[in-house]
Design an enzyme around this catalytic site. Structure first.
Site, short mmCIF file in Angstrom:
data_model
loop_
_atom_site.label_atom_id
_atom_site.label_comp_id
_atom_site.label_asym_id
_atom_site.label_seq_id
_atom_site.Cartn_x
_atom_site.Cartn_y
_atom_site.Cartn_z
N GLU A 90 3.05 1.02 3.91
CA GLU A 90 1.70 1.09 3.37
C GLU A 90 1.28 -0.21 2.73
OE1 GLU A 90 2.56 5.64 2.01
OE2 GLU A 90 1.79 4.21 0.56
N CYS A 103 -2.04 -4.87 -2.34
CA CYS A 103 -0.74 -4.37 -2.81
C CYS A 103 0.19 -4.27 -1.60
CB CYS A 103 -0.96 -3.01 -3.47
SG CYS A 103 0.57 -2.25 -4.03
N CYS A 110 13.32 2.70 0.02
CA CYS A 110 13.89 1.97 -1.11
C CYS A 110 15.20 2.62 -1.53
CB CYS A 110 12.92 1.97 -2.30
SG CYS A 110 13.52 1.02 -3.71
N CYS A 114 14.39 6.00 -7.67
CA CYS A 114 13.64 6.49 -8.83
C CYS A 114 13.12 7.89 -8.51
CB CYS A 114 12.48 5.57 -9.16
SG CYS A 114 12.98 3.87 -9.47
N CYS A 117 9.26 8.62 -7.53
CA CYS A 117 8.59 7.75 -6.57
C CYS A 117 8.75 8.27 -5.14
CB CYS A 117 9.19 6.34 -6.70
SG CYS A 117 8.64 5.21 -5.43
N GLY A 162 9.23 -0.27 -1.61
CA GLY A 162 10.43 -1.10 -1.61
C GLY A 162 10.63 -1.91 -2.87
N GLU A 163 11.86 -2.40 -3.02
CA GLU A 163 12.23 -3.22 -4.16
C GLU A 163 12.32 -4.68 -3.69
OE1 GLU A 163 12.59 -3.29 -7.49
OE2 GLU A 163 13.19 -5.35 -7.07
N SER A 194 6.55 -7.16 -8.59
CA SER A 194 7.03 -6.11 -9.49
C SER A 194 8.44 -5.72 -9.11
CB SER A 194 6.09 -4.90 -9.38
OG SER A 194 6.62 -3.80 -10.07
N SER A 216 9.32 -3.11 -14.06
CA SER A 216 9.11 -1.67 -14.22
C SER A 216 10.13 -1.13 -15.19
CB SER A 216 9.28 -0.97 -12.86
OG SER A 216 8.23 -1.33 -12.00
N LEU A 217 9.69 -0.85 -16.40
CA LEU A 217 10.60 -0.42 -17.45
C LEU A 217 10.69 1.11 -17.48
CD1 LEU A 217 12.28 -1.86 -19.58
CD2 LEU A 217 10.39 -1.58 -21.18
N HIS A 218 9.57 1.75 -17.74
CA HIS A 218 9.40 3.20 -17.63
C HIS A 218 10.19 4.05 -18.62
CE1 HIS A 218 7.28 1.81 -14.23
NE2 HIS A 218 8.08 2.16 -13.27
N ASN A 292 0.70 9.14 -10.90
CA ASN A 292 -0.09 9.70 -9.83
C ASN A 292 0.78 10.79 -9.20
OD1 ASN A 292 -1.89 10.02 -7.70
ND2 ASN A 292 -2.14 7.81 -7.40
N CYS A 335 2.45 4.32 -4.38
CA CYS A 335 3.59 3.88 -3.60
C CYS A 335 4.28 4.94 -2.74
CB CYS A 335 4.54 3.34 -4.67
SG CYS A 335 6.12 2.81 -4.17
N1 SAH Z 1 10.15 -1.47 -6.54
C1 SAH Z 1 9.27 -2.21 -7.36
C2 SAH Z 1 7.90 -2.41 -6.76
C3 SAH Z 1 7.28 -1.26 -6.04
S1 SAH Z 1 6.84 0.14 -7.02
C4 SAH Z 1 9.16 -1.56 -8.74
O1 SAH Z 1 9.61 -0.43 -8.90
O2 SAH Z 1 8.64 -2.22 -9.62
C5 SAH Z 1 5.45 -0.48 -7.94
C6 SAH Z 1 5.13 0.32 -9.19
O3 SAH Z 1 4.59 1.61 -8.84
C7 SAH Z 1 6.37 0.60 -10.06
O4 SAH Z 1 6.09 0.31 -11.41
C8 SAH Z 1 6.58 2.08 -9.82
O5 SAH Z 1 7.30 2.66 -10.85
C9 SAH Z 1 5.17 2.59 -9.69
N2 SAH Z 1 5.05 3.92 -9.10
C10 SAH Z 1 5.88 4.55 -8.23
N3 SAH Z 1 5.43 5.79 -7.95
C11 SAH Z 1 4.30 5.97 -8.65
C12 SAH Z 1 3.37 7.06 -8.81
N4 SAH Z 1 3.52 8.19 -8.15
N5 SAH Z 1 2.32 6.89 -9.64
C13 SAH Z 1 2.13 5.72 -10.31
N6 SAH Z 1 2.97 4.66 -10.21
C14 SAH Z 1 4.05 4.78 -9.39
FE1 SF4 Z 2 11.98 1.72 -5.36
FE2 SF4 Z 2 10.10 0.82 -7.05
FE3 SF4 Z 2 9.95 3.32 -5.98
FE4 SF4 Z 2 11.84 2.76 -7.79
S1 SF4 Z 2 9.60 2.74 -8.10
S2 SF4 Z 2 12.15 3.88 -5.85
S3 SF4 Z 2 12.35 0.67 -7.29
S4 SF4 Z 2 9.83 1.40 -4.88
#
Ligand code: SAH
Ligand code: SF4
Length: 350
Positions: A90, A103, A110, A114, A117, A162-163, A194, A216-218, A292, A335
């Protein structure tokens, strides 16, 4: 067959020399590829016929194929792009005041796992090539051109599937190609990568100056992070912060931390206070992201009041904290969500 858009400028020069031509010819070809968006070697009219013939024997130009486009009411455009082997990724175009932000994805799936995700749920399928990553920019730019859209694609964020740091070599080549002044000519200020945090490459990338970093801390504690981001948490939180402290920053620059708010998981007042404590060790700004919701995953979006309260605690303690407006929620723009709901040939029913 070499895909010309996979090559860095230097690699293109090497190819051209290997075909018995002088290296300076690379510049013309490069401009066709990146400035004019040329997809057919035959159409590179100011390149000699002899070189065109030799190039066409050794190489071609393959862009990702647009499988699906969805346009949101707020102007967000989401592409599902087919890759040569039948995989799909995407790419999203987000409208801003005076430009578009693209984006980009870096991997099919990935490995970080997480829990919240959609891409993580897919697991790791493969790395994307530089040409596949850059192809997203070419396709998106062409889409805007075809539409006669006055706003240009000016900023890029690597926040798709992806990462990025787990596809490091291809990421660096991609960033180098993006910067080339005779090509797409993106400055580092306009590119953000990111990452959930990968020990092996975090510092290297931070020091290249090729892009801005967002982490991405979270979660504010190691224990909470292990629960929602098991892959990323392999790099302990303390160590992650220590590594980040070593990234050189300009006087008014700070590190960007993304914090995804998940209802009942990491959005309590106590979490906000813990986050303030953790980030007191670095020059930080926080980008709060409202989750989301993804069908099939057990996470929910917090209420607007909760988001506001969380943000206020950070601000009261002097942290710069913004809330990222959720765009394209009506088109599954987070994502990995569009691919997850579309049948991809490469999924083979698995
Ligand atoms: N892998 C990298 C980059 C891709 S994800 C990373 O994790 O940073 C980019 C961002 O989208 C990350 O901060 C991720 O946590 C966030 N993300 C993933 N799923 C999401 C969702 N359903 N709603 C909002 N943000 C989301
Ligand atoms: Fe991979 Fe980023 Fe999704 Fe985590 S948030 S699974 S690192 S794409």
């Amino acid at each position: 067959m070499t895909n010309l858009i996979d090559l860095t400028f230097h690699e293109l020069e090497t190819l051209i020399v290997s075909l018995g031509e002088p290296p300076y010819r690379a510049r013309q070809v490069w401009q066709w590829l990146w400035q004019k968006g040329c997809r057919d070697i035959e159409l590179m009219t100011d390149v000699s016929k002899a070189l065109r013939a030799k190039l066409a024997e050794a190489a071609d130009i393959v862009w990702p194929e647009v499988v699906r486009v969805r346009e949101s009411e707020d102007g967000t455009v989401k592409f599902l792009l087919g890759l040569a082997d039948g995989e799909a990724v995407e790419c999203v175009l987000i409208p801003e005041k005076d430009h578009y932000t693209g984006c980009l994805s870096t991997q099919v799936g990935c490995a970080m796992g997480c829990g919240f995700c959609a891409t993580g749920t897919l697991g790791f399928r493969r790395n994307m090539t530089p040409g596949e990553m850059l192809g997203q920019v070419l396709v998106a730019r062409q889409y805007l051109l075809n539409k006669g859209e006055p706003l240009a694609l000016r900023n890029l964020v690597f926040m798709g599937m992806g990462e990025p740091l787990l596809n490091y070599d291809n990421l660096i080549k991609t960033l180098e190609s993006l910067h080339h002044p005779q090509g797409l000519d993106f400055s580092s200020r306009r590119i953000t990568v990111s990452t959930a945090g990968v020990k092996r490459h975090l510092l290297d990338l931070g020091k290249t100056g090729l892009c801005a970093l967002a982490v991405s801390l979270h979660a504010p504690t190691q224990e909470q992070r292990e629960r929602i981001m098991p892959g990323a948490a392999k790099l302990p939180l303390d160590e992650l912060i220590e590594l980040l402290r070593q990234i050189p920053l300009k006087p008014r620059e700070s590190l960007t931390f993304e914090y995804l708010l998940l209802a009942g998981i990491n959005d309590a007042d106590a979490d906000a206070r813990e986050l303030v404590r953790l980030l007191s060790r670095v020059k930080a700004k926080v980008n709060l992201i409202v989750y989301n919701a993804t069908p099939g995953l057990p996470f929910r979006q917090p209420s607007p009041e909760r988001v506001f309260a969380f943000q206020e605690i950070l601000k009261a303690k002097g942290l710069v904290a913004t809330v990222r407006k959720s765009k394209g929620a009506d088109i599954a723009a987070a994502c990995g969500q569009l691919r997850a709901e579309t049948e991809c040939p490469a999924d083979g029913g698995a």
